[in-house]
Design an enzyme around this catalytic site. Structure first.
Site, PDB file in Angstrom:
ATOM      1  N   LYS A  45       5.938  -4.337   8.078  1.00  0.00           N
ATOM      2  CA  LYS A  45       5.514  -4.704   6.724  1.00  0.00           C
ATOM      3  C   LYS A  45       5.430  -3.465   5.843  1.00  0.00           C
ATOM      4  CE  LYS A  45       0.655  -4.451   8.184  1.00  0.00           C
ATOM      5  NZ  LYS A  45      -0.545  -5.256   8.522  1.00  0.00           N
ATOM      6  N   ARG A 143     -11.014 -12.918   6.856  1.00  0.00           N
ATOM      7  CA  ARG A 143      -9.841 -12.626   6.022  1.00  0.00           C
ATOM      8  C   ARG A 143      -8.832 -13.728   6.244  1.00  0.00           C
ATOM      9  NH1 ARG A 143      -7.076  -6.841   7.141  1.00  0.00           N
ATOM     10  NH2 ARG A 143      -6.096  -8.218   8.636  1.00  0.00           N
ATOM     11  N   TYR A 271      -5.651  20.396 -15.196  1.00  0.00           N
ATOM     12  CA  TYR A 271      -6.599  19.700 -16.075  1.00  0.00           C
ATOM     13  C   TYR A 271      -8.038  20.150 -15.807  1.00  0.00           C
ATOM     14  CZ  TYR A 271      -2.975  16.374 -17.472  1.00  0.00           C
ATOM     15  OH  TYR A 271      -1.850  15.790 -17.980  1.00  0.00           O
ATOM     16  N   MET A 319      -0.357  13.866 -11.932  1.00  0.00           N
ATOM     17  CA  MET A 319       0.530  12.745 -11.633  1.00  0.00           C
ATOM     18  C   MET A 319       1.860  13.217 -11.033  1.00  0.00           C
ATOM     19  SD  MET A 319       2.029   9.771 -14.138  1.00  0.00           S
ATOM     20  CE  MET A 319       0.434   9.169 -14.628  1.00  0.00           C
TER      21      MET A 319
HETATM   22  C1  PLP Z   1      -0.636  -5.044   9.914  1.00  0.00           C
HETATM   23  C2  PLP Z   1      -0.862  -6.037  10.973  1.00  0.00           C
HETATM   24  C3  PLP Z   1      -0.609  -5.701  12.307  1.00  0.00           C
HETATM   25  C4  PLP Z   1      -0.229  -4.306  12.732  1.00  0.00           C
HETATM   26  O1  PLP Z   1      -1.433  -3.550  12.788  1.00  0.00           O
HETATM   27  P1  PLP Z   1      -1.396  -2.034  13.264  1.00  0.00           P
HETATM   28  O2  PLP Z   1      -2.834  -1.685  13.460  1.00  0.00           O
HETATM   29  O3  PLP Z   1      -0.772  -1.281  12.163  1.00  0.00           O
HETATM   30  O4  PLP Z   1      -0.613  -2.004  14.504  1.00  0.00           O
HETATM   31  C5  PLP Z   1      -0.744  -6.692  13.264  1.00  0.00           C
HETATM   32  N1  PLP Z   1      -1.119  -7.926  12.919  1.00  0.00           N
HETATM   33  C6  PLP Z   1      -1.401  -8.297  11.654  1.00  0.00           C
HETATM   34  C7  PLP Z   1      -1.810  -9.686  11.357  1.00  0.00           C
HETATM   35  C8  PLP Z   1      -1.288  -7.354  10.636  1.00  0.00           C
HETATM   36  O5  PLP Z   1      -1.558  -7.695   9.388  1.00  0.00           O
END
Ligand code: PLP
Length: 397
Positions: A45, A143, A271, A319
């Site tokens: 992801k 969640r 800055y 930035m």
């Molecule tokens: C991001 C995610 C993972 C991977 O988690 P890591 O700690 O990065 O290995 C696994 N399962 C779900 C549902 C996630 O959102």
């Protein structure tokens, strides 16, 4: 050779460059594949945690992973468009997501609610093929995932849809919120809740072959969580949240010096007045800032490596730029600073930047901005090519 036959290396032409060592991805994947009893899912992801989702996916699949995991269907279809045909699971989709497209792309869908289940079944009815789903239980993080109270009904409806050939429940998933600490008392409670949910699913007639609970930390710290499949994201790109295992970081960020000036004592840098020189010194300017992923919160603590030595970043991270105090060293324009790397040559690491900014490595690697040029080092040629990056980071001597 004539001068024109040897164009300057990319580091002399380009601004900041992010080099991703796919050799590190390969070796991390192998480490996980060796540890798990069941299958290994590479979670790619957020563009492979900022490392290039397609490249990380291909490398992981070539070195022991057999599944890919992503959040949204957009990420999943991008991998399919790149020609990746491996089994793939997508979670965290809105109820109105393009589930028909997902089914056409043979993408498994995580189902956290009745509304999602109905939407997926409706899509399956339209495309006339059953959807492969993984029922997702929230095991305690409040969640994503179904609340335990909603679980029996979810299983019951899923079974009803199975009978109509609209879905196949191939998996049941949960996600642990405290696995970094092997001794956290919430871990066994979550594991128990997951086990009970699998029992309920079986009672309702479901026969999921993939039970999965562990992400990186649990995979590294507790074999009992491995079950049929482990979903590993951070670990694949070299981040170990549990602090138990030596993995290989894959990213190196470099930036060229685009200006050098000598200033007297009492000079305000950047800055505000967060840094004022106390002596005559030389300042090197690097064209990389918080829009490129260097956290402003690291101001006052961060350093980079130039000519093999650690040099403090002075003043606030802007930035687009940072200023580095190089003392009296005759460093010139065009020399290349290593902002972070794997750490093998004394350069700062992603972990250092995370500590300086009061965050975690995940946030640094996923935050590198779009202006930074990406370079992928293939797994096969990894060590030789990286030696080059390291020597350019050490500067032209
Ligand atoms: C991001 C995610 C993972 C991977 O988690 P890591 O700690 O990065 O290995 C696994 N399962 C779900 C549902 C996630 O959102």
């Amino acid at each position: 050779m004539s001068p024109t036959a040897t164009p300057p290396g990319p580091h002399l032409r380009a601004g900041p460059v992010l080099t991703v060592d796919l050799g590190a991805i390969a070796s991390n994947t192998q480490l996980f594949a060796d540890r798990v009893a069941g299958r290994l899912m590479a979670v790619v992801k957020a563009d492979g945690f900022g490392h290039d989702g397609v490249a990380v996916a291909r490398t992981a699949l070539a070195h022991g992973a057999s599944w890919l995991g992503v959040t949204t269907l957009g990420e999943a279809t991008a991998l399919r468009r790149a020609g990746i045909g491996a089994p793939m699971l997508s979670w965290l989709n809105p109820v109105g997501a393009d589930f028909e497209g997902a089914l056409a792309g043979r993408i498994d869908i995580a189902v956290p609610s009745l509304a999602h289940l109905r939407a997926v079944a409706a899509a399956a009815a339209i495309v006339r093929r059953p959807a492969d789903v993984h029922l997702h239980l929230d095991v305690g993080m409040a969640r994503d995932g179904a609340e335990p109270a909603a679980w029996p009904t979810l299983c019951q409806l899923a079974r009803a849809f199975e009978r109509q050939d609209l879905v196949r429940v191939v998996g049941i998933m949960g996600h642990l919120g405290w696995a970094e600490d092997r001794h956290d008392p919430c871990n066994p409670i979550a594991a128990q809740s997951f086990k009970a949910a699998v029992g309920i699913a079986r009672q309702r007639g479901l026969r999921p072959s993939l039970r999965h609970l562990a992400a990186t930390a649990a995979t590294l710290t507790d074999d009992r969580t491995h079950l049929d499949l482990c979903r590993v994201g951070a670990g694949i790109v070299g981040i170990d949240p549990s602090g138990t295992t030596r993995l290989r970081p894959a990213m190196t960020l470099t930036a060229p010096v685009v200006g050098v000036r000598e200033v007297g004592p009492g000079t305000s840098v950047g800055y505000g007045h967060s840094f004022v020189t106390s002596r005559r010194t030389r300042l090197a300017l690097l064209p990389v800032g918080y829009a490129d992923g260097l956290p402003r919160a690291a101001s006052g603590r961060a350093s980079v490596q130039l000519r093999g030595r650690s040099r403090p970043v002075v003043g606030l991270v802007s930035m687009d730029q940072v200023v580095v105090d190089i003392g009296t060293d005759p460093i010139g324009t065009g020399e290349v600073a290593t902002v972070f790397g794997p750490g093998g040559h004394g350069e700062p690491t992603v972990r250092d930047w995370a500590r300086w900014a009061g965050t975690i490595e995940h946030e640094i690697v996923t935050g590198i901005g779009p202006r930074v040029t990406r370079r992928l080092v293939p797994a096969e040629s990894s060590s030789a090519a990286l030696a080059l990056v390291a020597s350019s980071g050490a500067g032209a001597r």
